[in-house]
Scaffold this active site. Structure first.
Site, PDB file in Angstrom:
ATOM      1  N   GLU A  45       0.851  -1.195   0.000  1.00 58.45           N
ATOM      2  CA  GLU A  45       0.000   0.000   0.000  1.00 58.45           C
ATOM      3  C   GLU A  45       0.885   1.243   0.000  1.00 58.45           C
ATOM      4  OE1 GLU A  45      -2.864   2.493   3.061  1.00 58.45           O
ATOM      5  OE2 GLU A  45      -2.828   0.306   3.245  1.00 58.45           O
ATOM      6  N   ARG A  49       0.086  10.455   0.416  1.00 60.57           N
ATOM      7  CA  ARG A  49       0.425  11.531   1.350  1.00 60.57           C
ATOM      8  C   ARG A  49       1.553  12.396   0.812  1.00 60.57           C
ATOM      9  NH1 ARG A  49       0.381   8.253   7.153  1.00 60.57           N
ATOM     10  NH2 ARG A  49      -1.703   7.345   6.911  1.00 60.57           N
ATOM     11  N   LYS A 133     -11.123  -1.792   6.787  1.00 58.55           N
ATOM     12  CA  LYS A 133      -9.929  -1.310   7.480  1.00 58.55           C
ATOM     13  C   LYS A 133     -10.359  -0.794   8.848  1.00 58.55           C
ATOM     14  CE  LYS A 133      -6.162   2.055   7.106  1.00 58.55           C
ATOM     15  NZ  LYS A 133      -5.337   2.829   6.156  1.00 58.55           N
TER      16      LYS A 133
END
Length: 213
Positions: A45, A49, A133
């Site tokens: 993943e 950001r 999640k």
């Protein structure tokens, strides 16, 4: 609306730890991914950001054999579409919005939305989601909290992420409602900065050997 459960399950059950990676130097993307794949953690993943994230996803998708690259920290439909176009094979969000559910329905890429409270989990169940999640894991009650959800919400499985360490990961993985954990410890910033790909491969190999319930 139905989650693309089978495709997502194949990604998340293939390894006990999903590396959560922040790329700030684009030249790190390919050797980092190769080290993780060699260490037994092909599903990666890359979080959105940084400005380099989409290009990093594209490079890994195109150049790293065996890698299953995903995009994390997806907050809106625009990011979802950009990540899918870049080659993401799964998409992760820290939470859930109506808009994200809508765009996920229209894409073949499986979506892992975030949910923390019982009400959020139940809302996702109503939308056809059974894999979620759990973020931020440690700050939201950790293993004890997730264990308390396993009975009343027994049909849901989680990928907890946030504050999990090599020491705490086995406790999470022992829970019946945890498929895998997300962790950033596999790609420490000092090793990334130094280009120490052997160290990242070693950490990945250790993480890939953790046992699930």
């Amino acid at each position: 609306m139905q989650q693309k459960t089978e495709a997502l399950s194949q990604v998340l059950t293939g390894q006990p730890v999903i590396p959560v990676v922040q790329i700030s130097n684009l030249s790190h993307a390919v050797p980092m991914a190769k080290a993780l794949v060699a260490g037994g953690l092909p599903a990666i993943e890359i979080t959105l950001r940084t400005a380099e994230a989409l290009d990093a996803i594209r490079l890994v998708a195109n150049e790293v054999e065996g890698a299953i690259v995903g995009a994390g920290t997806i907050l809106n439909p625009k990011q979802f579409k950009e990540a899918a176009d870049a080659g993401s094979q799964f998409i992760v969000s820290p939470g859930t919005t109506v808009e994200l559910l809508g765009v996920a329905k229209d894409h073949a890429v499986p979506f892992l939305p975030g949910a923390t409270t019982p009400s959020e989990v139940m809302s996702m169940m109503e939308e056809g989601y059974s894999i979620l999640k759990f973020f931020p894991a440690e700050q939201s009650g950790g293993r004890a909290y997730l264990k308390s959800l396993s009975s009343p919400l027994a049909s849901v499985r989680f990928c907890p992420t946030g504050g999990i360490t090599p020491q705490s990961a086995p406790d999470y993985l022992a829970l019946p409602n945890v498929l895998c954990v997300g962790g950033s410890w596999v790609t420490p910033q000092d090793a990334m900065d130094a280009g120490n790909w052997d160290e990242i491969e070693r950490l990945a190999r250790e993480a890939s050997g953790l046992k699930t319930a």
